[in-house]
Design a protein around this motif. Structure first.
Motif, PDB file in Angstrom:
ATOM      1  N   LEU A  24       0.794  -1.325   0.041  1.00  0.00           N
ATOM      2  CA  LEU A  24       0.084  -0.089   0.068  1.00  0.00           C
ATOM      3  C   LEU A  24       1.012   1.203  -0.243  1.00  0.00           C
ATOM      4  O   LEU A  24       0.402   2.246  -0.250  1.00  0.00           O
ATOM      5  CB  LEU A  24      -1.087  -0.062   1.416  1.00  0.00           C
ATOM      6  CG  LEU A  24      -2.000  -1.082   1.327  1.00  0.00           C
ATOM      7  CD1 LEU A  24      -2.773  -1.051   2.821  1.00  0.00           C
ATOM      8  CD2 LEU A  24      -2.955  -1.026   0.089  1.00  0.00           C
ATOM      9  N   ARG A  25       2.205   1.193   0.448  1.00  0.00           N
ATOM     10  CA  ARG A  25       3.072   2.369   0.535  1.00  0.00           C
ATOM     11  C   ARG A  25       3.436   2.990  -0.889  1.00  0.00           C
ATOM     12  O   ARG A  25       3.424   1.997  -1.995  1.00  0.00           O
ATOM     13  CB  ARG A  25       4.328   1.919   1.181  1.00  0.00           C
ATOM     14  CG  ARG A  25       3.937   1.617   2.769  1.00  0.00           C
ATOM     15  CD  ARG A  25       5.308   1.349   3.291  1.00  0.00           C
ATOM     16  NE  ARG A  25       5.056   0.391   4.740  1.00  0.00           N
ATOM     17  CZ  ARG A  25       4.778   0.950   5.805  1.00  0.00           C
ATOM     18  NH1 ARG A  25       4.512   2.455   5.885  1.00  0.00           N
ATOM     19  NH2 ARG A  25       4.667   0.253   6.893  1.00  0.00           N
ATOM     20  N   PRO A  26       3.559   4.036  -0.943  1.00  0.00           N
ATOM     21  CA  PRO A  26       4.012   4.740  -2.329  1.00  0.00           C
ATOM     22  C   PRO A  26       5.366   4.333  -2.644  1.00  0.00           C
ATOM     23  O   PRO A  26       5.658   4.271  -4.012  1.00  0.00           O
ATOM     24  CB  PRO A  26       3.900   6.172  -2.198  1.00  0.00           C
ATOM     25  CG  PRO A  26       4.106   6.317  -0.568  1.00  0.00           C
ATOM     26  CD  PRO A  26       3.546   5.111  -0.148  1.00  0.00           C
ATOM     27  N   GLU A  27       6.249   4.167  -2.064  1.00  0.00           N
ATOM     28  CA  GLU A  27       7.614   3.957  -2.304  1.00  0.00           C
ATOM     29  C   GLU A  27       7.788   2.548  -3.099  1.00  0.00           C
ATOM     30  O   GLU A  27       7.373   1.386  -2.865  1.00  0.00           O
ATOM     31  CB  GLU A  27       8.557   3.518  -1.248  1.00  0.00           C
ATOM     32  CG  GLU A  27       8.587   4.810  -0.237  1.00  0.00           C
ATOM     33  CD  GLU A  27       7.463   4.868   0.814  1.00  0.00           C
ATOM     34  OE1 GLU A  27       7.464   5.874   1.534  1.00  0.00           O
ATOM     35  OE2 GLU A  27       6.679   3.904   0.931  1.00  0.00           O
ATOM     36  N   GLY A  28       8.278   2.654  -4.182  1.00  0.00           N
ATOM     37  CA  GLY A  28       8.440   1.641  -5.234  1.00  0.00           C
ATOM     38  C   GLY A  28       7.320   1.129  -5.764  1.00  0.00           C
ATOM     39  O   GLY A  28       7.253  -0.025  -6.590  1.00  0.00           O
ATOM     40  N   ALA A  29       6.260   1.774  -5.682  1.00  0.00           N
ATOM     41  CA  ALA A  29       5.077   1.520  -6.489  1.00  0.00           C
ATOM     42  C   ALA A  29       4.947   1.170  -7.702  1.00  0.00           C
ATOM     43  O   ALA A  29       5.267   2.126  -8.560  1.00  0.00           O
ATOM     44  CB  ALA A  29       3.822   2.268  -5.949  1.00  0.00           C
ATOM     45  N   HIS A  30       4.469   0.340  -8.456  1.00  0.00           N
ATOM     46  CA  HIS A  30       4.264   0.359  -9.933  1.00  0.00           C
ATOM     47  C   HIS A  30       2.495   0.449 -10.084  1.00  0.00           C
ATOM     48  O   HIS A  30       1.750   0.319  -9.506  1.00  0.00           O
ATOM     49  CB  HIS A  30       4.717  -1.068 -10.305  1.00  0.00           C
ATOM     50  CG  HIS A  30       6.173  -1.258 -10.462  1.00  0.00           C
ATOM     51  ND1 HIS A  30       6.724  -1.770  -9.057  1.00  0.00           N
ATOM     52  CD2 HIS A  30       7.058  -0.982 -11.263  1.00  0.00           C
ATOM     53  CE1 HIS A  30       7.989  -1.783  -9.327  1.00  0.00           C
ATOM     54  NE2 HIS A  30       8.284  -1.279 -10.572  1.00  0.00           N
ATOM     55  N   PRO A  31       2.189   0.893 -11.429  1.00  0.00           N
ATOM     56  CA  PRO A  31       0.873   1.260 -11.720  1.00  0.00           C
ATOM     57  C   PRO A  31       0.024  -0.232 -11.634  1.00  0.00           C
ATOM     58  O   PRO A  31       0.558  -1.167 -11.977  1.00  0.00           O
ATOM     59  CB  PRO A  31       1.153   1.501 -13.214  1.00  0.00           C
ATOM     60  CG  PRO A  31       2.345   2.228 -13.365  1.00  0.00           C
ATOM     61  CD  PRO A  31       3.127   1.334 -12.465  1.00  0.00           C
ATOM     62  N   LEU A  32      -1.104  -0.011 -11.057  1.00  0.00           N
ATOM     63  CA  LEU A  32      -2.046  -1.229 -10.898  1.00  0.00           C
ATOM     64  C   LEU A  32      -2.612  -1.862 -12.165  1.00  0.00           C
ATOM     65  O   LEU A  32      -2.826  -0.606 -12.893  1.00  0.00           O
ATOM     66  CB  LEU A  32      -2.927  -1.036  -9.732  1.00  0.00           C
ATOM     67  CG  LEU A  32      -2.179  -0.806  -8.337  1.00  0.00           C
ATOM     68  CD1 LEU A  32      -3.611  -0.353  -7.551  1.00  0.00           C
ATOM     69  CD2 LEU A  32      -1.566  -2.129  -7.929  1.00  0.00           C
ATOM     70  N   ALA A  33      -2.682  -3.108 -12.292  1.00  0.00           N
ATOM     71  CA  ALA A  33      -3.246  -3.468 -13.790  1.00  0.00           C
ATOM     72  C   ALA A  33      -4.924  -3.434 -13.753  1.00  0.00           C
ATOM     73  O   ALA A  33      -5.355  -3.410 -14.852  1.00  0.00           O
ATOM     74  CB  ALA A  33      -2.842  -4.882 -13.800  1.00  0.00           C
ATOM     75  N   HIS A  34      -5.680  -3.123 -12.740  1.00  0.00           N
ATOM     76  CA  HIS A  34      -6.925  -2.904 -12.940  1.00  0.00           C
ATOM     77  C   HIS A  34      -7.751  -2.037 -11.856  1.00  0.00           C
ATOM     78  O   HIS A  34      -6.831  -1.771 -10.774  1.00  0.00           O
ATOM     79  CB  HIS A  34      -7.677  -4.286 -12.537  1.00  0.00           C
ATOM     80  CG  HIS A  34      -9.096  -4.662 -13.127  1.00  0.00           C
ATOM     81  ND1 HIS A  34     -10.041  -3.789 -12.433  1.00  0.00           N
ATOM     82  CD2 HIS A  34      -9.408  -5.019 -14.185  1.00  0.00           C
ATOM     83  CE1 HIS A  34     -11.264  -4.350 -13.057  1.00  0.00           C
ATOM     84  NE2 HIS A  34     -10.845  -4.992 -14.083  1.00  0.00           N
ATOM     85  N   PRO A  35      -8.742  -1.133 -12.096  1.00  0.00           N
ATOM     86  CA  PRO A  35      -9.013  -0.149 -11.130  1.00  0.00           C
ATOM     87  C   PRO A  35      -9.635  -0.878 -10.049  1.00  0.00           C
ATOM     88  O   PRO A  35     -10.221  -2.158 -10.119  1.00  0.00           O
ATOM     89  CB  PRO A  35     -10.279   0.640 -12.191  1.00  0.00           C
ATOM     90  CG  PRO A  35     -10.442  -0.471 -13.229  1.00  0.00           C
ATOM     91  CD  PRO A  35      -9.399  -1.239 -13.364  1.00  0.00           C
ATOM     92  N   SER A  36     -10.072  -0.167  -8.944  1.00  0.00           N
ATOM     93  CA  SER A  36     -10.717  -0.814  -7.699  1.00  0.00           C
ATOM     94  C   SER A  36     -12.168  -0.887  -8.022  1.00  0.00           C
ATOM     95  O   SER A  36     -12.815   0.078  -8.785  1.00  0.00           O
ATOM     96  CB  SER A  36     -10.304   0.261  -6.648  1.00  0.00           C
ATOM     97  OG  SER A  36     -11.121  -0.164  -5.466  1.00  0.00           O
ATOM     98  N   PRO A  37     -12.668  -1.981  -7.566  1.00  0.00           N
ATOM     99  CA  PRO A  37     -14.136  -2.084  -7.620  1.00  0.00           C
ATOM    100  C   PRO A  37     -14.829  -1.001  -6.827  1.00  0.00           C
ATOM    101  O   PRO A  37     -14.366  -0.332  -6.002  1.00  0.00           O
ATOM    102  CB  PRO A  37     -14.436  -3.475  -6.925  1.00  0.00           C
ATOM    103  CG  PRO A  37     -13.393  -3.587  -5.959  1.00  0.00           C
ATOM    104  CD  PRO A  37     -12.163  -3.044  -6.602  1.00  0.00           C
ATOM    105  N   ALA A  38     -16.174  -0.831  -7.069  1.00  0.00           N
ATOM    106  CA  ALA A  38     -17.115   0.388  -6.444  1.00  0.00           C
ATOM    107  C   ALA A  38     -17.212  -0.170  -5.087  1.00  0.00           C
ATOM    108  O   ALA A  38     -17.395  -1.511  -4.641  1.00  0.00           O
ATOM    109  CB  ALA A  38     -18.208   0.531  -7.432  1.00  0.00           C
ATOM    110  N   VAL A  39     -17.430   0.839  -4.248  1.00  0.00           N
ATOM    111  CA  VAL A  39     -18.119   0.306  -2.766  1.00  0.00           C
ATOM    112  C   VAL A  39     -19.450  -0.327  -2.789  1.00  0.00           C
ATOM    113  O   VAL A  39     -20.147   0.238  -3.581  1.00  0.00           O
ATOM    114  CB  VAL A  39     -18.108   1.766  -2.005  1.00  0.00           C
ATOM    115  CG1 VAL A  39     -18.438   1.278  -0.725  1.00  0.00           C
ATOM    116  CG2 VAL A  39     -16.615   2.215  -1.977  1.00  0.00           C
TER     117      VAL A  39
END
Length: 198
Positions: A183-198
């Motif tokens: 979850l941390r921003p350090e070393g993060a790569h783009p996620l492959a899919h958007p988050s589901p809706a609440v």
């Protein structure tokens, strides 16, 4: 009895003892746990159980509601924490820890439970999303993480450990650490899919 009616002190103690005994009994025996065994474990009469909860489904719904409400209260209390990143980690640690101590996730599929949880679940989800938003604003969590991502990850540490025979009781903490590092921003790569809706 409704879930939110005020109780006398002795009745509240009986209800708390009953919910704790029922949770332990269901965790050990599943949905086949008897009301008689639950009453015996709680040290109260069977009639007292039915005065609080007219049916086993009412009792099951109360246990799950109690757990969800407790997590919601914790999440709300952490919204004023000085360190939003640590607050989110503390919440996730508590959520995973409670599940490890007494896994009652199977009770959510019992008859009549889900429709009784709408209010408590909504409060919990709203508070978690606020915790995530604060952590993101503070730079402690990557910007492409959504509240629903954390909601879905809450039970993951214990789910993973459930596949390990005779796992150490604290093994879930290893996977919570891996999740939180993700979850941390350090070393993060783009996620492959958007988050589901609440």
């Amino acid at each position: 009895m409704t879930l939110d009616r005020p109780l006398r002190a002795d009745a509240a103690r009986n209800r708390r003892a009953l919910l704790e005994a029922a949770a332990a009994e269901f965790a050990e025996r599943g949905l086949d746990a008897s009301v008689a065994d639950i009453a015996h474990r709680a040290g109260i009469g069977k009639g007292t159980v039915f005065r609080h909860f007219p049916s086993k489904d009412d009792l099951i719904a109360a246990i799950v509601h109690d757990r969800v409400e407790g997590l919601a209260a914790l999440a709300v209390s952490l919204l004023d924490a000085d360190d939003p990143g640590l607050a989110l980690l503390e919440f996730m640690d508590a959520a995973a820890g409670h599940q490890q101590q007494l896994d009652l996730s199977f009770l959510r599929d019992a008859a009549g439970v889900n429709e009784r949880l709408d209010g408590a679940r909504s409060e919990l989800f709203t508070a978690i999303i606020a915790l995530v938003d604060r952590a993101k604003a503070a730079g402690a969590v990557r910007q492409d993480v959504a509240g629903m991502d954390v909601i879905l990850l809450m039970c993951a540490p214990n789910h993973v450990v459930s596949f390990v025979p005779d796992a150490d009781p604290d093994l879930w903490r290893r996977y919570l650490g891996i999740i939180f590092d993700g979850l941390r921003p350090e070393g993060a790569h783009p996620l492959a899919h958007p988050s589901p809706a609440v």
